[in-house]
Design an enzyme around this catalytic site. Structure first.
Site, mmCIF file in Angstrom:
data_model
loop_
_atom_site.group_PDB
_atom_site.id
_atom_site.type_symbol
_atom_site.label_atom_id
_atom_site.label_comp_id
_atom_site.label_asym_id
_atom_site.label_seq_id
_atom_site.Cartn_x
_atom_site.Cartn_y
_atom_site.Cartn_z
ATOM 1 N N PHE A 146 -4.210 48.624 132.408
ATOM 2 C CA PHE A 146 -3.847 50.031 132.751
ATOM 3 C C PHE A 146 -4.780 50.967 132.643
ATOM 4 O O PHE A 146 -5.986 50.639 132.186
ATOM 5 C CB PHE A 146 -2.650 50.087 131.755
ATOM 6 C CG PHE A 146 -3.033 50.110 130.264
ATOM 7 C CD1 PHE A 146 -3.375 49.248 129.422
ATOM 8 C CD2 PHE A 146 -3.322 51.448 129.451
ATOM 9 C CE1 PHE A 146 -3.665 49.111 128.215
ATOM 10 C CE2 PHE A 146 -3.633 51.701 128.096
ATOM 11 C CZ PHE A 146 -3.776 50.532 127.435
ATOM 12 N N ARG A 156 -9.240 47.004 121.482
ATOM 13 C CA ARG A 156 -8.317 46.859 120.877
ATOM 14 C C ARG A 156 -8.114 45.224 119.819
ATOM 15 O O ARG A 156 -7.768 45.380 118.850
ATOM 16 C CB ARG A 156 -7.028 46.968 121.678
ATOM 17 C CG ARG A 156 -5.647 46.888 121.176
ATOM 18 C CD ARG A 156 -4.659 47.384 122.310
ATOM 19 N NE ARG A 156 -4.726 48.689 122.578
ATOM 20 C CZ ARG A 156 -5.432 49.380 123.562
ATOM 21 N NH1 ARG A 156 -5.482 48.498 124.732
ATOM 22 N NH2 ARG A 156 -5.549 50.380 123.819
ATOM 23 N N THR A 158 4.152 52.844 118.999
ATOM 24 C CA THR A 158 3.675 53.280 120.301
ATOM 25 C C THR A 158 4.673 53.452 121.077
ATOM 26 O O THR A 158 5.856 52.776 121.292
ATOM 27 C CB THR A 158 2.546 52.357 120.581
ATOM 28 O OG1 THR A 158 1.833 52.608 121.732
ATOM 29 C CG2 THR A 158 3.066 50.955 120.793
ATOM 30 N N GLY A 159 4.316 54.177 122.213
ATOM 31 C CA GLY A 159 5.336 54.449 123.513
ATOM 32 C C GLY A 159 4.590 53.682 124.514
ATOM 33 O O GLY A 159 5.324 53.815 125.842
ATOM 34 N N ASN A 160 3.551 52.840 124.504
ATOM 35 C CA ASN A 160 2.844 52.386 125.485
ATOM 36 C C ASN A 160 3.035 50.746 125.338
ATOM 37 O O ASN A 160 2.641 50.285 124.696
ATOM 38 C CB ASN A 160 1.334 52.709 125.369
ATOM 39 C CG ASN A 160 0.614 51.957 126.316
ATOM 40 O OD1 ASN A 160 0.727 51.113 126.946
ATOM 41 N ND2 ASN A 160 -0.568 52.801 126.636
ATOM 42 N N ASP A 209 -8.909 50.821 133.096
ATOM 43 C CA ASP A 209 -9.305 49.388 133.169
ATOM 44 C C ASP A 209 -9.975 49.227 134.432
ATOM 45 O O ASP A 209 -11.073 48.387 134.271
ATOM 46 C CB ASP A 209 -8.299 48.595 132.958
ATOM 47 C CG ASP A 209 -7.867 48.323 131.458
ATOM 48 O OD1 ASP A 209 -8.591 48.569 130.682
ATOM 49 O OD2 ASP A 209 -6.666 47.758 131.131
ATOM 50 N N ASP A 211 -4.964 54.495 118.018
ATOM 51 C CA ASP A 211 -5.089 55.784 118.905
ATOM 52 C C ASP A 211 -6.465 55.153 119.672
ATOM 53 O O ASP A 211 -7.364 54.530 118.965
ATOM 54 C CB ASP A 211 -5.367 56.918 118.182
ATOM 55 C CG ASP A 211 -5.189 58.180 119.228
ATOM 56 O OD1 ASP A 211 -4.262 58.296 119.936
ATOM 57 O OD2 ASP A 211 -6.101 58.856 118.974
ATOM 58 N N LYS A 246 -9.188 40.039 128.468
ATOM 59 C CA LYS A 246 -9.594 41.255 127.681
ATOM 60 C C LYS A 246 -9.319 40.928 126.431
ATOM 61 O O LYS A 246 -10.018 41.752 125.281
ATOM 62 C CB LYS A 246 -8.569 42.239 128.524
ATOM 63 C CG LYS A 246 -8.809 43.689 127.849
ATOM 64 C CD LYS A 246 -7.759 44.713 128.467
ATOM 65 C CE LYS A 246 -8.002 46.109 127.755
ATOM 66 N NZ LYS A 246 -7.042 47.112 128.408
HETATM 67 P P1 IMP Z 1 -3.532 56.796 123.284
HETATM 68 O O1 IMP Z 1 -3.744 58.245 122.896
HETATM 69 O O2 IMP Z 1 -4.010 55.792 122.193
HETATM 70 O O3 IMP Z 1 -2.248 56.232 123.682
HETATM 71 O O4 IMP Z 1 -4.478 56.448 124.243
HETATM 72 C C1 IMP Z 1 -5.111 57.320 125.104
HETATM 73 C C2 IMP Z 1 -5.614 56.950 126.439
HETATM 74 O O5 IMP Z 1 -6.632 56.298 126.738
HETATM 75 C C3 IMP Z 1 -4.513 56.060 127.171
HETATM 76 O O6 IMP Z 1 -3.292 56.839 127.680
HETATM 77 C C4 IMP Z 1 -5.035 55.336 128.392
HETATM 78 O O7 IMP Z 1 -5.366 56.548 129.464
HETATM 79 C C5 IMP Z 1 -6.621 55.506 127.629
HETATM 80 N N1 IMP Z 1 -6.669 54.062 127.169
HETATM 81 C C6 IMP Z 1 -6.650 53.653 125.762
HETATM 82 N N2 IMP Z 1 -6.711 52.077 125.905
HETATM 83 C C7 IMP Z 1 -6.981 51.880 126.924
HETATM 84 C C8 IMP Z 1 -7.441 50.591 127.491
HETATM 85 O O8 IMP Z 1 -7.227 49.440 126.797
HETATM 86 N N3 IMP Z 1 -7.688 50.415 128.757
HETATM 87 C C9 IMP Z 1 -7.524 51.685 129.635
HETATM 88 N N4 IMP Z 1 -7.197 52.842 129.101
HETATM 89 C C10 IMP Z 1 -6.957 53.007 127.874
#
Ligand code: IMP
Length: 188
Positions: A142, A171, A9-11, A145, A66, A165
């Protein structure tokens, strides 16, 4: 038994959450920031494709995740566009769209994809229900949230410590399903 799983992941926020969650299951995370193509499709399609791609690139077992926010009154928007919408419309834009909306039901969904170079991907879905607040609250977590009040709470995810959380988030639920499955698989 401690096992190490590569999480692609990049997050960084996801990594922080996933590390806390996996501690409970005796799994250690190795974070790898390897981009993978996000195909058009639902969360399940994206997770399957990403896991297969990363497992073959890294020649070993991997997980990807995702996730997205799904708002009922907006026809489940932003859903799979959550990342793009967060960057462009932002939370303020979502609140504007929800201005006169009474039914504020929403859910976060998370899909974990697991794959090895020798197997087809397995997926694990976790969801948490709640509703959209009338304004942003809190600065934990983030992205969405500060907007999301989980069912049974009067606080947003943004107002909860990550450890709280992590007890019941989307998640947590997808990673827990994966961890239990992995334990079961590795029992013999
Ligand atoms: P991704 O494509 O799985 O990286 O996530 C899609 C987007 O959903 C992220 O960039 C966040 O904007 C939002 N997102 C995913 N999980 C969360 C969370 O636990 N809290 C808040 N926003 C989330």
């Amino acid at each position: 038994m401690v096992r190490v799983i590569k999480f692609i992941t990049g997050n960084e926020q996801k990594v922080k959450e996933a590390k806390g969650i996996f501690e409970k299951f005796g799994i250690e995370l190795e974070h790898i920031d390897l981009g993978y193509p996000e195909i058009q499709g639902d969360l399940e399609d994206v997770a399957k494709y990403g896991a297969k791609y990363a497992a073959s690139k890294l020649k070993g077992p991997v997980i990807v995740e995702d996730a997205g926010l799904f708002i009922k009154a907006l026809n489940w928007f932003p859903g799979t566009y959550s990342s793009y919408v967060q960057e462009t419309l932002t939370n303020k834009g979502i609140l504007k769209l929800m201005n006169d909306v009474e039914d504020r039901y929403a859910e976060f969904r998370s899909v974990v994809g697991y794959c090895t170079p020798k197997s087809e991907p397995e997926i694990f879905l976790g969801t948490v229900s709640g509703h959209i607040a009338y304004k942003e609250h809190g600065n934990h977590g983030f992205a969405y949230d500060p907007l999301f009040i989980p069912k049974g709470y009067d606080k947003t995810f943004g107002e909860l410590e990550t450890s709280k959380k992590n007890e019941f988030s989307h998640r947590y639920r997808s990673l827990e399903k994966f961890a239990l499955w992995l334990n079961e698989m590795q029992r013999d």
